[in-house]
Design an enzyme around this catalytic site. Structure first.
Site, PDB file in Angstrom:
ATOM      1  CD  GLU A 291      -3.190  -0.933   2.039  1.00  0.00           C
ATOM      2  OE1 GLU A 291      -3.145  -0.180   2.743  1.00  0.00           O
ATOM      3  OE2 GLU A 291      -3.948  -1.996   1.983  1.00  0.00           O
TER       4      GLU A 291
ATOM      5  CD  GLU B 291      -3.173  -6.126   3.821  1.00  0.00           C
ATOM      6  OE1 GLU B 291      -3.935  -5.436   4.590  1.00  0.00           O
ATOM      7  OE2 GLU B 291      -2.038  -5.880   3.746  1.00  0.00           O
TER       8      GLU B 291
END
Ligand SMILES: *[C@@H]1O[C@H](CO)[C@@H](O)[C@H](O)[C@H]1NC(C)=O
Length: 306
Positions: free
Chosen positions: A121, A225
């Site tokens: 991220e 995720e």
């Protein structure tokens, strides 16, 4: 509308319904008992618990907490497979990560390594520009592919679905051998009733953009995720509970696997070593599918595929 057109596009490009997607777990590297770094024996206990469901795990760093040094012997012994993360953000950390790859990957056969991912991220947080992240992916690929036997190990990245959908990051998608997308209906404040709709829509949008950017449907793609917390504070309309996590598992995780998409679940174990100030009322300590080693899963992980 967007949701259904995304599905239609996927199914038409795939031509037929794919095989069931694989499953794996994101894994923390600190012990709950004393917040110390997990040793090889700790990983072996983790793998013995997880091993009823999968042999695939993902870690976020190579050097932090001696991760590669400590996990690789356990990976080999338990016959697990590993996604290795690399933090690219600042030069000193990135150098330490590359040094760990160089030191430890040669100690294990490349068949145990699913992929090496640069950044977790990093685009979402704005830590790196798309072009800086791309050049770091290239740099790690040169390093990894220079290790004997590692010439074909995919090197890519993990980021949030929405920044992958954002056309500004196409360079990263083009550079990566494997693109992994995260999506949390909880952090989108979804009701339980809409959570699977939202999740499946997010991932299909990401996959569509990746396929279009790559000009191919023959790409390596995983969800990196997703999951639902079992305790802690609510976020907008999202309420943590074991019942809701069980429902999210059945509808979203089993659902996306039924569409043939490989999925890493956040996360294997609760991280109760984290401060109770993590997230909303300690929600970051309650994402585990298991509370700890030697426990049963908090809810059923069985998927019934038609
Ligand atoms: C449900 O999720 C979809 C996809 O994310 C979203 O567009 C829609 O607004 C959501 N519906 C509600 C009622 O929140």
């Amino acid at each position: 509308m967007r949701f259904f057109s995304a599905i239609a596009a996927l199914l038409s490009t795939a031509g037929c319904v794919s095989a069931i997607g694989s499953i794996g777990f994101d894994l923390g590297v600190q012990r709950n008992s004393d917040s110390g770094c997990k040793e090889t024996s700790d990983y072996l206990s983790d793998f013995s618990t997880i091993g009823d469901y999968t042999n695939v795990v993902r870690v976020y760093a190579a050097s932090d907490c001696g991760t590669l040094a400590n996990i690789l012997p356990a990976i080999e012994q338990a016959n697990f497979k590993l996604f290795v993360g690399v933090w690219p953000n600042d030069d000193a950390h990135f150098d330490a990560e590359k040094a760990a790859l160089s030191a430890y990957l040669p100690t294990i056969d490349s068949s145990y390594i699913m992929a090496v991912t640069v950044g977790s991220e990093a685009l979402y947080r704005g830590d790196l520009s798309a072009s800086d992240l791309s050049s770091r992916i290239d740099e790690v690929r040169t390093l990894v592919h220079g290790i004997s036997g590692y010439e074909n190990v995919p090197v890519g990245t993990v980021d949030s679905w929405n920044v992958l959908v954002d056309g500004g990051n196409a360079e990263v998608i083009q550079t990566a051998d494997i693109v992994i997308a995260n999506a949390f209906s909880y952090w989108q404040g979804q009701t339980m009733a809409n959570s699977s709709h939202s999740f499946l829509d997010d991932i299909m949008q990401a996959l569509q953009v990746i396929q279009t950017t790559k000009g191919s449907t023959d790409i390596s793609f995983w969800v990196g995720e997703t999951g639902w917390p079992t305790d802690g504070g609510s976020f907008e309309s999202s309420v943590p509970s074991v019942e809701n996590a069980a429902q999210f598992w059945q509808e979203s995780i089993c659902g996306i696997r039924a569409w043939g998409i490989n999925t890493l679940v956040f996360e294997a174990f609760d991280e109760s070593w984290k401060p109770m100030t993590s997230g909303i009322q300690g929600v970051e300590t309650h994402w585990g599918v298991w509370t700890n080693d030697d426990t049963a899963p908090k809810y059923s992980l069985n998927c019934e595929f038609a």
